[in-house]
Write an enzyme that holds these catalytic residues in place. Structure first.
Site, PDB file in Angstrom:
ATOM      1  N   HIS A  36      33.554  14.429  -6.294  1.00 23.59           N
ATOM      2  CA  HIS A  36      32.928  15.149  -5.169  1.00 23.59           C
ATOM      3  C   HIS A  36      33.624  14.649  -3.902  1.00 23.59           C
ATOM      4  O   HIS A  36      33.290  13.590  -3.380  1.00 23.59           O
ATOM      5  CB  HIS A  36      31.424  14.846  -5.112  1.00 23.59           C
ATOM      6  CG  HIS A  36      30.656  15.358  -6.290  1.00 23.59           C
ATOM      7  ND1 HIS A  36      30.554  16.704  -6.580  1.00 23.59           N
ATOM      8  CD2 HIS A  36      29.961  14.716  -7.259  1.00 23.59           C
ATOM      9  CE1 HIS A  36      29.807  16.861  -7.666  1.00 23.59           C
ATOM     10  NE2 HIS A  36      29.448  15.666  -8.101  1.00 23.59           N
ATOM     11  N   ASP A  73      34.408  19.205  -6.593  1.00 19.60           N
ATOM     12  CA  ASP A  73      34.235  20.096  -5.441  1.00 19.60           C
ATOM     13  C   ASP A  73      34.779  19.366  -4.220  1.00 19.60           C
ATOM     14  O   ASP A  73      34.753  18.132  -4.173  1.00 19.60           O
ATOM     15  CB  ASP A  73      32.781  20.580  -5.243  1.00 19.60           C
ATOM     16  CG  ASP A  73      31.728  19.493  -5.280  1.00 19.60           C
ATOM     17  OD1 ASP A  73      32.031  18.315  -4.964  1.00 19.60           O
ATOM     18  OD2 ASP A  73      30.564  19.811  -5.607  1.00 19.60           O
ATOM     19  N   ASN A 128      30.039   8.476 -16.984  1.00 12.71           N
ATOM     20  CA  ASN A 128      30.337   9.405 -15.881  1.00 12.71           C
ATOM     21  C   ASN A 128      29.804   8.841 -14.560  1.00 12.71           C
ATOM     22  O   ASN A 128      28.677   8.341 -14.503  1.00 12.71           O
ATOM     23  CB  ASN A 128      29.629  10.747 -16.186  1.00 12.71           C
ATOM     24  CG  ASN A 128      30.043  11.890 -15.288  1.00 12.71           C
ATOM     25  OD1 ASN A 128      31.232  12.198 -15.173  1.00 12.71           O
ATOM     26  ND2 ASN A 128      29.073  12.538 -14.654  1.00 12.71           N
ATOM     27  N   GLU A 159      33.099  16.923 -12.139  1.00  3.64           N
ATOM     28  CA  GLU A 159      32.197  17.657 -11.219  1.00  3.64           C
ATOM     29  C   GLU A 159      32.923  18.004  -9.921  1.00  3.64           C
ATOM     30  O   GLU A 159      32.375  17.896  -8.828  1.00  3.64           O
ATOM     31  CB  GLU A 159      30.957  16.807 -10.896  1.00  3.64           C
ATOM     32  CG  GLU A 159      30.179  16.357 -12.127  1.00  3.64           C
ATOM     33  CD  GLU A 159      28.905  15.571 -11.792  1.00  3.64           C
ATOM     34  OE1 GLU A 159      28.507  15.521 -10.612  1.00  3.64           O
ATOM     35  OE2 GLU A 159      28.322  14.996 -12.733  1.00  3.64           O
ATOM     36  N   GLU A 163      26.081   7.527 -13.690  1.00  9.86           N
ATOM     37  CA  GLU A 163      25.821   6.892 -12.389  1.00  9.86           C
ATOM     38  C   GLU A 163      25.034   5.592 -12.482  1.00  9.86           C
ATOM     39  O   GLU A 163      24.116   5.351 -11.702  1.00  9.86           O
ATOM     40  CB  GLU A 163      25.101   7.889 -11.466  1.00  9.86           C
ATOM     41  CG  GLU A 163      25.908   9.151 -11.241  1.00  9.86           C
ATOM     42  CD  GLU A 163      25.189  10.218 -10.399  1.00  9.86           C
ATOM     43  OE1 GLU A 163      24.094   9.952  -9.891  1.00  9.86           O
ATOM     44  OE2 GLU A 163      25.759  11.318 -10.249  1.00  9.86           O
TER      45      GLU A 163
HETATM   46  O1  G3I Z   1      13.816  23.598 -11.074  1.00  8.32           O
HETATM   47  C1  G3I Z   1      13.201  23.465  -9.781  1.00  8.32           C
HETATM   48  C2  G3I Z   1      12.451  24.711  -9.455  1.00  8.32           C
HETATM   49  O2  G3I Z   1      11.407  24.860 -10.379  1.00  8.32           O
HETATM   50  C3  G3I Z   1      11.929  24.601  -8.034  1.00  8.32           C
HETATM   51  O3  G3I Z   1      11.304  25.794  -7.679  1.00  8.32           O
HETATM   52  C4  G3I Z   1      13.073  24.328  -7.070  1.00  8.32           C
HETATM   53  C5  G3I Z   1      12.587  24.130  -5.636  1.00  8.32           C
HETATM   54  O4  G3I Z   1      13.314  23.136  -4.977  1.00  8.32           O
HETATM   55  O5  G3I Z   1      13.702  23.137  -7.470  1.00  8.32           O
HETATM   56  C6  G3I Z   1      14.282  23.243  -8.764  1.00  8.32           C
HETATM   57  O6  G3I Z   1      14.906  22.065  -9.100  1.00  8.32           O
HETATM   58  C7  G3I Z   1      16.120  21.778  -8.429  1.00  8.32           C
HETATM   59  C8  G3I Z   1      17.249  21.747  -9.461  1.00  8.32           C
HETATM   60  O7  G3I Z   1      18.437  21.329  -8.841  1.00  8.32           O
HETATM   61  C9  G3I Z   1      17.491  23.097 -10.103  1.00  8.32           C
HETATM   62  O8  G3I Z   1      17.864  24.039  -9.137  1.00  8.32           O
HETATM   63  C10 G3I Z   1      15.983  20.442  -7.754  1.00  8.32           C
HETATM   64  O9  G3I Z   1      15.043  20.525  -6.698  1.00  8.32           O
HETATM   65  C11 G3I Z   1      17.301  19.967  -7.223  1.00  8.32           C
HETATM   66  O10 G3I Z   1      17.164  18.630  -6.776  1.00  8.32           O
HETATM   67  C12 G3I Z   1      18.344  20.013  -8.317  1.00  8.32           C
HETATM   68  O11 G3I Z   1      19.575  19.606  -7.759  1.00  8.32           O
HETATM   69  C13 G3I Z   1      20.562  19.227  -8.706  1.00  8.32           C
HETATM   70  C14 G3I Z   1      20.921  17.768  -8.496  1.00  8.32           C
HETATM   71  O12 G3I Z   1      21.970  17.418  -9.382  1.00  8.32           O
HETATM   72  C15 G3I Z   1      19.742  16.864  -8.737  1.00  8.32           C
HETATM   73  O13 G3I Z   1      20.105  15.530  -8.641  1.00  8.32           O
HETATM   74  C16 G3I Z   1      21.780  20.102  -8.484  1.00  8.32           C
HETATM   75  O14 G3I Z   1      21.474  21.447  -8.850  1.00  8.32           O
HETATM   76  C17 G3I Z   1      22.947  19.608  -9.334  1.00  8.32           C
HETATM   77  O15 G3I Z   1      24.125  20.274  -8.943  1.00  8.32           O
HETATM   78  C18 G3I Z   1      23.154  18.115  -9.106  1.00  8.32           C
HETATM   79  O16 G3I Z   1      24.202  17.678  -9.950  1.00  8.32           O
HETATM   80  C19 G3I Z   1      24.539  16.298  -9.854  1.00  8.32           C
HETATM   81  C20 G3I Z   1      24.980  15.848 -11.224  1.00  8.32           C
HETATM   82  O17 G3I Z   1      23.981  16.128 -12.173  1.00  8.32           O
HETATM   83  C21 G3I Z   1      25.339  14.363 -11.233  1.00  8.32           C
HETATM   84  N1  G3I Z   1      26.298  14.048 -10.203  1.00  8.32           N
HETATM   85  C22 G3I Z   1      25.984  14.520  -8.858  1.00  8.32           C
HETATM   86  C23 G3I Z   1      25.680  16.015  -8.868  1.00  8.32           C
HETATM   87  C24 G3I Z   1      25.418  16.528  -7.469  1.00  8.32           C
HETATM   88  O18 G3I Z   1      24.270  15.968  -6.922  1.00  8.32           O
END
Ligand code: G3I
Length: 303
Positions: free
Chosen positions: A208, A238, A171, A236, A128
């Protein structure tokens, strides 16, 4: 074939999913994972804020768990991601000295790629890096702002020096529509890299999508990138509300491009999705196959 992975394998492709280490103990989840998929991408566990939360201290535990499980089930692993402006610890984003940041970036890449040598078949080396909207330029980030345009090339060269066998990918999202400025910006970069011998092997299209699915030009976009001499992958996938036609069209676009080597959906059940409210995946909350599952399985059949 009767599973997504086996169906894709008939044309030499893989069909993967994003995996969260914390869910591997969920029996419904792991049953579907190991039945249907022959590739995985760690959803968060290989990101900088997990792997190197503080400088020089590497934590491979959560990602190792996913890689170990995947390997024991014959699933390939996509590495995601080495250099990204998001999920980046503040100790990195606050660096202002170019030599310091260059050393930190290259050490992060080298250490991570070395750790997974022989286990990760493809890396999202840079994720990105291009701006949304009409500029066709890189987005602002600590890497762009401190190191300049050359940071992407440097990241790819460093990754290749660490692993000569892994496929090195760029990517991004919203690069599926051929006429978009962002697509064109990435295309020009890949063309330039191939011309100058910068090591890039593949481009990942996140895909996406909204309810209408891929843009009409998606297959053209995949084919045009492939014609530069790189593999292309859907990384990715969906789709809001998971319409059967939108899913089938996405899969067919890949099937019609010989260098489109695989498809990854961004999670297993709707409840596992980062956009769970839109029910965008192939399995419902109970782990049952949705109508889109069957349309994908059919579209994956070799012609
Ligand atoms: O690990 C912490 C945890 O300790 C805490 O208790 C919890 C409370 O909010 O948050 C947890 O972290 C979260 C993490 O996912 C793991 O679940 C983050 O807040 C959350 O922001 C994070 O979101 C991820 C996101 O990327 C972050 O940018 C999504 O799971 C993940 O699906 C998403 O994936 C991205 C790709 O990497 C890149 N392209 C877009 C895609 C969708 O956004």
């Amino acid at each position: 074939a009767t599973t997504l992975g086996a169906q894709a394998a008939q044309s030499g492709r893989y069909f993967g999913t994003a995996v969260a280490a914390g869910k591997l103990g969920d029996a419904t989840y792991s049953t579907i994972l190991n039945r249907e998929f022959n590739a995985v991408t760690p959803e968060n566990e290989m990101k900088w804020d997990t792997i190197e939360r503080s400088r020089g201290s590497f934590n491979f535990g959560p990602a190792d768990q996913i890689v170990g499980q995947a390997t024991s089930h014959g699933q390939r692993v996509r590495g995601h991601t080495l250099v990204w402006h998001s999920q980046l610890p503040s100790w990195v984003s606050s660096i202002t000295d170019a030599n310091t940041l260059r050393g930190v970036m290259n050490n992060h890449i080298t250490t991570t790629v070395n750790h997974y040598k022989g286990k990760v078949f493809a890396w999202d080396v840079v994720n990105e890096a291009f701006a949304d909207g009409g500029s066709g330029q890189h987005r602002p980030s600590v890497f762009q702002n401190v190191l300049g345009n050359g940071f992407i090339e440097e990241a790819f060269r460093t990754a290749r020096a660490a692993d000569q066998s892994a496929k090195l990918c760029y990517n991004d999202y919203n690069i599926e529509n051929w006429s978009d400025a962002k697509t064109q910006g990435v295309y020009r970069m890949v063309r330039d890299f191939k011309t100058r011998g910068v090591p890039i092997d593949c481009v990942g299209f996140q895909a996406h999508f909204g309810t209408s699915g891929p843009p009409a030009s998606f297959q053209t976009t995949l084919a045009n990138f492939a014609a530069l001499g790189v593999d292309v992958q859907i990384t990715e996938l969906d789709i809001a509300q998971a319409p059967t036609t939108a899913y089938a069209n996405t899969v067919k676009a890949c099937m019609n491009v010989s260098r489109c080597t695989g498809i990854t959906v961004w999670g297993i059940r709707d409840s596992d999705s980062w956009r769970a409210g839109e029910n965008p995946l192939l399995f419902d909350r109970g782990g049952n196959k949705k109508p889109a599952y069957q349309s994908v399985l059919t579209a994956l059949a070799p012609s």
